[in-house]
Design a protein around this motif. Structure first.
Motif, PDB file in Angstrom:
ATOM      1  N   THR A 152      26.378  41.958  28.561  1.00 45.65           N
ATOM      2  CA  THR A 152      25.609  41.281  29.613  1.00 45.65           C
ATOM      3  C   THR A 152      24.307  40.729  29.032  1.00 45.65           C
ATOM      4  O   THR A 152      23.790  41.225  28.040  1.00 45.65           O
ATOM      5  CB  THR A 152      25.271  42.220  30.798  1.00 45.65           C
ATOM      6  OG1 THR A 152      24.570  43.345  30.288  1.00 45.65           O
ATOM      7  CG2 THR A 152      26.502  42.649  31.549  1.00 45.65           C
ATOM      8  N   LEU A 153      23.821  39.675  29.705  1.00 47.57           N
ATOM      9  CA  LEU A 153      22.551  39.039  29.328  1.00 47.57           C
ATOM     10  C   LEU A 153      21.713  38.855  30.589  1.00 47.57           C
ATOM     11  O   LEU A 153      22.269  38.657  31.671  1.00 47.57           O
ATOM     12  CB  LEU A 153      22.819  37.649  28.728  1.00 47.57           C
ATOM     13  CG  LEU A 153      23.437  37.567  27.337  1.00 47.57           C
ATOM     14  CD1 LEU A 153      23.813  36.111  27.031  1.00 47.57           C
ATOM     15  CD2 LEU A 153      22.456  38.087  26.288  1.00 47.57           C
ATOM     16  N   ARG A 154      20.375  38.891  30.441  1.00 44.74           N
ATOM     17  CA  ARG A 154      19.511  38.602  31.595  1.00 44.74           C
ATOM     18  C   ARG A 154      19.179  37.109  31.593  1.00 44.74           C
ATOM     19  O   ARG A 154      18.646  36.590  30.610  1.00 44.74           O
ATOM     20  CB  ARG A 154      18.200  39.395  31.501  1.00 44.74           C
ATOM     21  CG  ARG A 154      18.358  40.868  31.763  1.00 44.74           C
ATOM     22  CD  ARG A 154      17.012  41.547  31.928  1.00 44.74           C
ATOM     23  NE  ARG A 154      16.168  41.515  30.743  1.00 44.74           N
ATOM     24  CZ  ARG A 154      16.382  42.229  29.650  1.00 44.74           C
ATOM     25  NH1 ARG A 154      17.445  43.032  29.567  1.00 44.74           N
ATOM     26  NH2 ARG A 154      15.555  42.162  28.629  1.00 44.74           N
ATOM     27  N   SER A 185      16.387  30.469  31.330  1.00 43.50           N
ATOM     28  CA  SER A 185      15.794  31.333  30.315  1.00 43.50           C
ATOM     29  C   SER A 185      16.739  32.505  30.099  1.00 43.50           C
ATOM     30  O   SER A 185      17.355  33.005  31.046  1.00 43.50           O
ATOM     31  CB  SER A 185      14.428  31.848  30.770  1.00 43.50           C
ATOM     32  OG  SER A 185      13.436  30.889  30.527  1.00 43.50           O
ATOM     33  N   VAL A 186      16.856  32.921  28.850  1.00 39.42           N
ATOM     34  CA  VAL A 186      17.698  34.059  28.484  1.00 39.42           C
ATOM     35  C   VAL A 186      16.780  35.104  27.842  1.00 39.42           C
ATOM     36  O   VAL A 186      16.038  34.780  26.909  1.00 39.42           O
ATOM     37  CB  VAL A 186      18.786  33.632  27.466  1.00 39.42           C
ATOM     38  CG1 VAL A 186      19.630  34.825  27.021  1.00 39.42           C
ATOM     39  CG2 VAL A 186      19.670  32.537  28.062  1.00 39.42           C
ATOM     40  N   ALA A 187      16.809  36.329  28.375  1.00 34.77           N
ATOM     41  CA  ALA A 187      15.951  37.399  27.833  1.00 34.77           C
ATOM     42  C   ALA A 187      16.831  38.392  27.086  1.00 34.77           C
ATOM     43  O   ALA A 187      17.838  38.856  27.625  1.00 34.77           O
ATOM     44  CB  ALA A 187      15.215  38.101  28.976  1.00 34.77           C
ATOM     45  N   ARG A 205      18.444  38.149  36.419  1.00 33.99           N
ATOM     46  CA  ARG A 205      19.716  38.609  36.983  1.00 33.99           C
ATOM     47  C   ARG A 205      20.667  38.837  35.810  1.00 33.99           C
ATOM     48  O   ARG A 205      20.639  38.076  34.838  1.00 33.99           O
ATOM     49  CB  ARG A 205      20.234  37.496  37.898  1.00 33.99           C
ATOM     50  CG  ARG A 205      21.505  37.801  38.624  1.00 33.99           C
ATOM     51  CD  ARG A 205      21.811  36.643  39.569  1.00 33.99           C
ATOM     52  NE  ARG A 205      23.069  36.816  40.249  1.00 33.99           N
ATOM     53  CZ  ARG A 205      23.753  35.841  40.827  1.00 33.99           C
ATOM     54  NH1 ARG A 205      23.292  34.600  40.819  1.00 33.99           N
ATOM     55  NH2 ARG A 205      24.889  36.082  41.432  1.00 33.99           N
ATOM     56  N   GLU A 206      21.490  39.889  35.942  1.00 28.05           N
ATOM     57  CA  GLU A 206      22.433  40.199  34.850  1.00 28.05           C
ATOM     58  C   GLU A 206      23.668  39.289  34.949  1.00 28.05           C
ATOM     59  O   GLU A 206      24.238  39.133  36.039  1.00 28.05           O
ATOM     60  CB  GLU A 206      22.913  41.654  34.964  1.00 28.05           C
ATOM     61  CG  GLU A 206      21.835  42.699  34.744  1.00 28.05           C
ATOM     62  CD  GLU A 206      21.523  42.923  33.270  1.00 28.05           C
ATOM     63  OE1 GLU A 206      22.395  42.679  32.421  1.00 28.05           O
ATOM     64  OE2 GLU A 206      20.379  43.327  32.988  1.00 28.05           O
ATOM     65  N   TRP A 207      24.063  38.732  33.815  1.00 28.64           N
ATOM     66  CA  TRP A 207      25.281  37.902  33.741  1.00 28.64           C
ATOM     67  C   TRP A 207      26.184  38.497  32.661  1.00 28.64           C
ATOM     68  O   TRP A 207      25.700  38.957  31.631  1.00 28.64           O
ATOM     69  CB  TRP A 207      24.920  36.452  33.371  1.00 28.64           C
ATOM     70  CG  TRP A 207      24.244  35.719  34.498  1.00 28.64           C
ATOM     71  CD1 TRP A 207      22.983  35.946  34.978  1.00 28.64           C
ATOM     72  CD2 TRP A 207      24.794  34.661  35.286  1.00 28.64           C
ATOM     73  NE1 TRP A 207      22.717  35.081  36.021  1.00 28.64           N
ATOM     74  CE2 TRP A 207      23.802  34.286  36.226  1.00 28.64           C
ATOM     75  CE3 TRP A 207      26.024  33.982  35.287  1.00 28.64           C
ATOM     76  CZ2 TRP A 207      24.017  33.265  37.159  1.00 28.64           C
ATOM     77  CZ3 TRP A 207      26.225  32.964  36.210  1.00 28.64           C
ATOM     78  CH2 TRP A 207      25.233  32.617  37.147  1.00 28.64           C
ATOM     79  N   ARG A 208      27.490  38.485  32.932  1.00 29.91           N
ATOM     80  CA  ARG A 208      28.444  39.021  31.949  1.00 29.91           C
ATOM     81  C   ARG A 208      29.036  37.875  31.126  1.00 29.91           C
ATOM     82  O   ARG A 208      29.428  36.835  31.673  1.00 29.91           O
ATOM     83  CB  ARG A 208      29.562  39.787  32.672  1.00 29.91           C
ATOM     84  CG  ARG A 208      30.684  40.227  31.729  1.00 29.91           C
ATOM     85  CD  ARG A 208      31.466  41.407  32.243  1.00 29.91           C
ATOM     86  NE  ARG A 208      30.667  42.635  32.247  1.00 29.91           N
ATOM     87  CZ  ARG A 208      30.142  43.199  33.332  1.00 29.91           C
ATOM     88  NH1 ARG A 208      30.366  42.700  34.516  1.00 29.91           N
ATOM     89  NH2 ARG A 208      29.415  44.291  33.243  1.00 29.91           N
TER      90      ARG A 208
END
Ligand SMILES: Cc1cc2nc3c(=O)[nH]c(=O)nc-3n(C[C@H](O)[C@H](O)[C@H](O)COP(=O)(O)OP(=O)(O)OC[C@H]3O[C@@H](n4cnc5c(N)ncnc54)[C@H](O)[C@@H]3O)c2cc1C
Ligand code: HEM
Length: 410
Positions: free
Chosen positions: A259-261, A201-203, A164-167
């Motif tokens: 943004t980060l996944r 987890s951060v992709a 999911r995208e996070w800002r």
């Protein structure tokens, strides 16, 4: 196959074959997993995007997988008394945070068994191959079942669709090497809750041919807030090794507005226990689960007796130290004990803490009777503290710990 009580057992024929071939597989464990990764990535280059290239380079993940399969074979053939539940839980949580699917297990199984055949040669008769296939699938089924439950619990619609995208709404520079990222869902949707100790987890997409890389970061803010926080230490290369891929990327390339996944929160290790006195012991960046725990207790159980023991290089390297002043005002039964290798700048106005110079002495860690203990930091640090506490009579089952890399303490 499973017996009626749900205990996993190997068929009698396979058990005898596995017992006979275990020493050879053990002796060639690293070579087998080395060949396995090579074969699998040749056939499925897309999997390079989910495996950790840093661990591949340092051999850590090879060791983790080899150790898991061989140790499970030993367990099934009665050669070890290690309790497997916690190990399976750790792997399943890690897999779930990476979005591993049931459909990927046949790929890993096929290449792992082919690698066994390649390395052991003629010793691998069809009977031997069938026996090891059985071991692999008993382990795989246990993991797949656990992962399915984790996905269902996290509301992941189909296994694997974790991203999911996070800002990033704020990037706070904590120390020279540590930054905190405050994140909100880019779709404006709800912020899932979590238990202190859990990670996401951060992709990230790296430049050039380095593709996507995924790393885990413990949630370091207050559960129940309208945002998440992760606190990341920039890993510098030592002895000519390269700087850390993802931590450097987050420090250098990610800013407020980007943004980060992120995956949902996973992780089986609680940093708060269950109402008993709490002892949080951390070193360096291992403070992140403890910070989430303290923020949570300030909200939910402010009277709970808590001791925070933290080791760092110096006061200036101790990330998020200022928050402890605020937390102490809200947690009247919080005691703080700090060990700084260089204690020259140890004082912080408003913080009531016992500060010592040098390295942690486990004999001096304050432990209230019946405490739940949570450790997080480099493995040698945790091993030292854990054995010191065991010697002082703290039962092993009351000491939880989080390793910021593959594997568990031995
Ligand atoms: C459950 C969990 C929670 C975590 N929580 C946090 C947290 O809250 N905060 C935090 O900062 N970190 C946390 N981590 C650690 C984090 O996931 C990463 O491991 C860390 O950020 C390093 O990743 P990286 O990509 O920067 O380094 P990598 O690129 O993975 O490199 C790691 C190491 O391998 C070495 N290396 C890589 N390639 C080579 C090579 N070719 N030759 C020699 N050496 C090499 C690097 O020099 C470096 O020392 C956590 C880990 C786990 C498992
Ligand atoms: C029976 C089969 C498997 C076993 C025994 C196994 C075992 C492990 C172990 C022990 C770890 C390290 C966990 C830790 O952090 O402590 C791990 C991590 C991982 N596994 Fe598996 N695994 C299996 C199947 C799979 C499958 C099918 C995939 C998907 C292709 C997969 C992908 C990964 C990845 C990407 C990681 C993290 C890698 C890293 O951080 O380097 N695994 N696994």
């Amino acid at each position: 196959m499973s017996d009626t009580e749900g205990v996993v057992v190997l068929s009698e024929t396979s058990a005898a074959v596995v017992t006979a071939t275990l020493p050879a597989v053990q002796a060639h464990g690293e070579a087998i997993t080395g060949r396995f990764y090579q074969r699998m990535f040749d056939a499925h280059p897309e999997l390079l995007d989910i495996f950790n290239r840093g661990n591949q380079a340092t051999g850590q993940q090879k060791a983790a997988l080899a150790a898991a399969v061989v140790a499970y074979a030993e367990h099934l053939t009665g050669g070890s008394t290690v309790p497997w539940g916690p190990i399976l839980d750790r792997i399943a949580h890690k897999h779930a945070s990476l979005g591993i699917t049931a459909a990927q297990y046949p790929i890993v199984g096929r290449h792992l068994l082919a690698a066994v055949g390649e390395v052991l040669g003629d010793a691998v008769t069809p009977e031997v191959a069938a026996a090891w296939d059985e071991v692999y699938w008993l382990l795989a089924c246990e993991l797949i079942a656990r992962e399915a439950r984790l996905y269902a619990g996290a509301g992941v619609p189909e296994g694997g669709a974790v991203w999911r995208e996070w800002r990033v709404v704020e990037k706070i520079r904590e120390t020279a090497d540590v930054a905190t990222f405050t994140l909100v869902p880019a779709d404006g949707g709800p912020v899932p809750g979590f238990t202190p100790g859990q990670y996401v987890s951060v992709a990230v997409d790296l430049d050039g041919d380095r593709g996507q890389q995924i790393r885990q970061y413990s949630l370091s803010g207050r559960p129940g807030a309208d945002h998440w926080q992760i606190t990341v230490k920039r890993v510098r290369g030592v002895d000519g090794g390269p700087d850390g891929m993802v931590s450097s990327f987050l420090h250098e390339r990610v800013a407020a507005g980007d943004t980060l996944r992120l995956s949902p929160p996973f992780g089986e290790v609680s940093a708060i226990g269950d109402g008993e006195p709490l002892l949080l012991v951390s070193a360096g960046i291992g403070l992140t689960p403890a910070m989430a725990a303290l923020a949570h207790l300030a909200d939910t159980e402010p009277e709970r007796p808590v001791a925070l023991v933290h080791a760092d290089r110096a006061g200036a390297a101790h990330a998020r130290r200022r928050e402890l002043v605020w937390l102490q005002q809200r947690l009247p039964n919080l005691s703080v004990r700090l060990w700084y290798e260089d204690a020259a700048d140890a004082e912080l106005s408003g913080l009531k803490a016992d500060v010592a110079g040098g390295l942690v002495d486990p004999a001096l860690i304050p432990v209230a009777p019946e405490s739940y203990v949570h450790l997080c930091g480099p493995v040698p640090f945790m091993s030292l503290v854990r054995s010191g506490l065991l010697r002082r009579g703290v039962p092993a089952e009351r000491i939880a710990y989080e390793v910021f890399g593959p594997g568990m303490l031995h």
